[in-house]
Design a protein around this motif. Sequence first.
Motif, mmCIF file in Angstrom:
data_model
loop_
_atom_site.group_PDB
_atom_site.id
_atom_site.type_symbol
_atom_site.label_atom_id
_atom_site.label_comp_id
_atom_site.label_asym_id
_atom_site.label_seq_id
_atom_site.Cartn_x
_atom_site.Cartn_y
_atom_site.Cartn_z
ATOM 1 N N TYR A 46 0.792 -1.293 -0.011
ATOM 2 C CA TYR A 46 -0.145 -0.013 -0.187
ATOM 3 C C TYR A 46 0.763 1.101 -0.019
ATOM 4 O O TYR A 46 0.464 2.254 -0.656
ATOM 5 C CB TYR A 46 -1.087 0.055 1.304
ATOM 6 C CG TYR A 46 -1.976 -1.349 1.280
ATOM 7 C CD1 TYR A 46 -1.877 -1.947 0.333
ATOM 8 C CD2 TYR A 46 -2.280 -1.598 2.700
ATOM 9 C CE1 TYR A 46 -2.910 -3.273 0.600
ATOM 10 C CE2 TYR A 46 -2.692 -2.969 2.756
ATOM 11 C CZ TYR A 46 -3.167 -3.661 1.836
ATOM 12 O OH TYR A 46 -3.934 -4.856 1.729
ATOM 13 N N LYS A 47 1.898 1.348 0.873
ATOM 14 C CA LYS A 47 2.932 2.597 0.616
ATOM 15 C C LYS A 47 4.172 2.311 -0.203
ATOM 16 O O LYS A 47 4.827 3.388 -0.137
ATOM 17 C CB LYS A 47 3.297 2.471 2.373
ATOM 18 C CG LYS A 47 2.155 2.828 3.126
ATOM 19 C CD LYS A 47 2.416 2.915 4.704
ATOM 20 C CE LYS A 47 3.528 3.990 4.939
ATOM 21 N NZ LYS A 47 3.794 3.823 6.549
ATOM 22 N N LEU A 48 4.152 1.357 -0.951
ATOM 23 C CA LEU A 48 5.412 1.318 -1.791
ATOM 24 C C LEU A 48 5.041 2.402 -2.862
ATOM 25 O O LEU A 48 4.184 2.522 -3.390
ATOM 26 C CB LEU A 48 4.948 -0.310 -2.477
ATOM 27 C CG LEU A 48 6.288 -0.724 -3.060
ATOM 28 C CD1 LEU A 48 7.562 -0.744 -2.135
ATOM 29 C CD2 LEU A 48 5.920 -1.971 -3.816
ATOM 30 N N ARG A 49 6.029 2.855 -2.918
ATOM 31 C CA ARG A 49 6.277 3.917 -4.192
ATOM 32 C C ARG A 49 7.133 3.530 -5.291
ATOM 33 O O ARG A 49 8.126 2.991 -5.265
ATOM 34 C CB ARG A 49 6.958 5.290 -3.328
ATOM 35 C CG ARG A 49 6.680 6.571 -4.049
ATOM 36 C CD ARG A 49 7.053 7.668 -3.004
ATOM 37 N NE ARG A 49 6.442 8.783 -3.519
ATOM 38 C CZ ARG A 49 6.420 10.096 -2.826
ATOM 39 N NH1 ARG A 49 7.025 9.951 -1.611
ATOM 40 N NH2 ARG A 49 5.732 11.037 -3.324
ATOM 41 N N GLY A 50 6.687 3.802 -6.684
ATOM 42 C CA GLY A 50 7.278 3.685 -7.553
ATOM 43 C C GLY A 50 6.840 2.088 -8.448
ATOM 44 O O GLY A 50 7.417 2.210 -9.639
ATOM 45 N N ALA A 51 6.648 1.317 -7.724
ATOM 46 C CA ALA A 51 6.276 0.033 -8.221
ATOM 47 C C ALA A 51 5.198 -0.065 -9.023
ATOM 48 O O ALA A 51 4.121 0.352 -8.822
ATOM 49 C CB ALA A 51 6.288 -1.112 -7.176
ATOM 50 N N VAL B 84 9.973 -11.395 -20.209
ATOM 51 C CA VAL B 84 10.156 -10.663 -19.104
ATOM 52 C C VAL B 84 11.666 -10.896 -18.264
ATOM 53 O O VAL B 84 11.784 -12.046 -17.922
ATOM 54 C CB VAL B 84 8.878 -10.869 -18.118
ATOM 55 C CG1 VAL B 84 9.295 -10.018 -16.826
ATOM 56 C CG2 VAL B 84 7.668 -10.604 -18.694
ATOM 57 N N ALA B 85 12.336 -9.971 -18.378
ATOM 58 C CA ALA B 85 13.761 -10.255 -17.678
ATOM 59 C C ALA B 85 13.535 -9.854 -16.260
ATOM 60 O O ALA B 85 14.369 -10.570 -15.354
ATOM 61 C CB ALA B 85 14.564 -9.131 -18.477
ATOM 62 N N ASP B 86 12.895 -8.915 -15.647
ATOM 63 C CA ASP B 86 12.928 -8.376 -14.278
ATOM 64 C C ASP B 86 11.544 -7.774 -13.998
ATOM 65 O O ASP B 86 11.210 -6.678 -14.746
ATOM 66 C CB ASP B 86 13.970 -7.391 -14.103
ATOM 67 C CG ASP B 86 14.493 -7.113 -12.588
ATOM 68 O OD1 ASP B 86 13.526 -7.541 -12.004
ATOM 69 O OD2 ASP B 86 15.182 -6.577 -12.202
ATOM 70 N N VAL B 87 10.659 -8.311 -13.335
ATOM 71 C CA VAL B 87 9.403 -7.680 -12.773
ATOM 72 C C VAL B 87 9.632 -6.272 -12.259
ATOM 73 O O VAL B 87 9.002 -5.235 -12.434
ATOM 74 C CB VAL B 87 8.589 -8.804 -11.470
ATOM 75 C CG1 VAL B 87 7.396 -7.809 -11.199
ATOM 76 C CG2 VAL B 87 8.178 -10.087 -12.344
ATOM 77 N N GLU B 88 10.770 -5.905 -11.500
ATOM 78 C CA GLU B 88 10.998 -4.570 -10.928
ATOM 79 C C GLU B 88 11.431 -3.763 -11.852
ATOM 80 O O GLU B 88 10.862 -2.682 -11.650
ATOM 81 C CB GLU B 88 12.079 -5.029 -9.764
ATOM 82 C CG GLU B 88 11.794 -6.024 -8.879
ATOM 83 C CD GLU B 88 10.570 -5.509 -7.912
ATOM 84 O OE1 GLU B 88 10.097 -4.492 -7.939
ATOM 85 O OE2 GLU B 88 9.784 -6.614 -7.452
#
Length: 576
Positions: A396-401, A473-477
């Motif tokens: 919920y408070k994660l920023r940018g993802a 997909v190489a990297d989900v992030e």
Amino acid sequence: MTIRAIPGYRLPTDPARAGGKATQGFVTPKQDRTPQVHSIPPRRVLPIIFLPGIMGSNLRMSAERQDELKKKNNIAWRPDNLRECLGMINATPAERQLRLDPAASVVDEYDPINNPTGDPNETSDERNESVEVDFWYRLDVTVDSPLLKDDPYGSKARKMKEQKARERGWGEVFFGSYRELLEMCEKHLNTAFFGGKMDSWWKQVVDVDPATWQAHMQPALKPLDEQSLRDALRGCWFPVHAMGYNWLQSNRDSGKLVANRIRHLMERYKVQGFQCEKVIIVTHSMGGLVARAAIHPKMGKLQSEVLGIVHGVMPAIGAGAAYKRMRCGFEDSTFDAAPKVLGNFGDEVTAVLANAQGGLELLPSQAYGNDWLRVTHKKETLKSLPKTGDPYEEIYKLRGAWYALLREEWINPAQREKDSSFKATCALLDKAKAFHNAIADTYHDQSYAHYGADFRNAAWHRVSWSIMDAAHVADVETIRIVADTRQGELHVVDRSHPSPAGKVGPQFVTCMTPPGDPGDQTVPLHSAEHQLRSGKFKGVFRQSGYEHQASYKDESALHSTLYSLVRIAQTMRWSK
């Protein structure tokens, strides 16, 4: 209520004289041996208090906000009003944020004296005209009672039955959705017996195996017999009240306010000469969280005044649908216009709920568990959250993802100068977390529950973003959003892929998958089942066949509710 029919002339009773215990008879010829009957009404009342779900309480806005929006009236939310609903369907996110502002709204209570409608040409009765009372009681009670009956002609300050229902708060709630419940309880609890015989309607509940309404085996429930019904209802009225609350504000605050309203209601009955020592609460959805706050020893502190609680479709530990709807909007419903009005698109919903602690308190809590938010590709799970049992920090408070709850540009479309920002929403989430943890184990000792356990009305226990099979997909992030339909389809790029200078790499699509878990389309069985897992409930009904908002239109939900109310009423021990 049980009424015994006694033949004879029924004498009029003046409620103002000796609390309804005095009357005047008349002289007849000696040949007339017909007795004159003085009916003394029961003076005990055990009020039934109904608490609706989110979007189930009508709200009005402040005069300042009404002026700002240039509205003719001050309606902020009233789903029974078709014109208002149609007017909101095409509202922008900014308009929704201003209209549904927790700091600028209150419950739209019935007040025929002050008529707080914001429209000099609209009375409070006109505002509440959807509340009708078209049922009748089998009783011919001519003495003072809490029944919803028209006052006799010539009575001082005569009130009609609809006005009495509105005074009880029936106009504070989504009447079109809750009418069946309110009327069923009001009519049948107060007219169960007449002339010593049980009303035939009760054959739908008495001597019926609770398994008919899909009662769970633990704890085992026995059929209700006629004598138990008679004993539970004898000598008592069961007036049904509805209490709305501001569902945009914290359920902690709503619980405190509802607790105070219940205390004042009980005191009012006492002033009227009734014996009122307890109430029974019936809830729908979010109303269950409000009830738990009301009885919490550090919130509403109402435990000793509540005889028991019947919880309907409560998101006991939150619902994955809350995350889904803030990202993808509400699904259309065949039962009501509320979803379309609140927002079919993620930015419309976020503009309201990101600024409303009450809405944020419907998100999955820590008790919901890990791994409910997932990113999948070719049926393989690439990422699942939360991992450490804290969705507030991990989702919920994660920023940018790209998979985080909040898209920051959706939070403050109205460009309010304060109290509306990513930081402000995070502060509300911290308070939601504290509330969730505080009520995690709070249930009344006399609790019953019914909820959806239906694969045909699947809900989101787990919420999944599925990446198209053709994508590499190489990297989900490192995935970033390029375009968002705001209804569950994202066009994204994986920035870890090499791309020509100044150009975006190859795009692919990721979509929100449909719900796949049993429930009622909103609350998953996983969340509702927390009530069963708690081991604190006297009865649990795991039902099928209804959608969340329409649950109290379902026969099994209604009959299991009445069964539960009678079982709770059986435990009442009056002081005198």
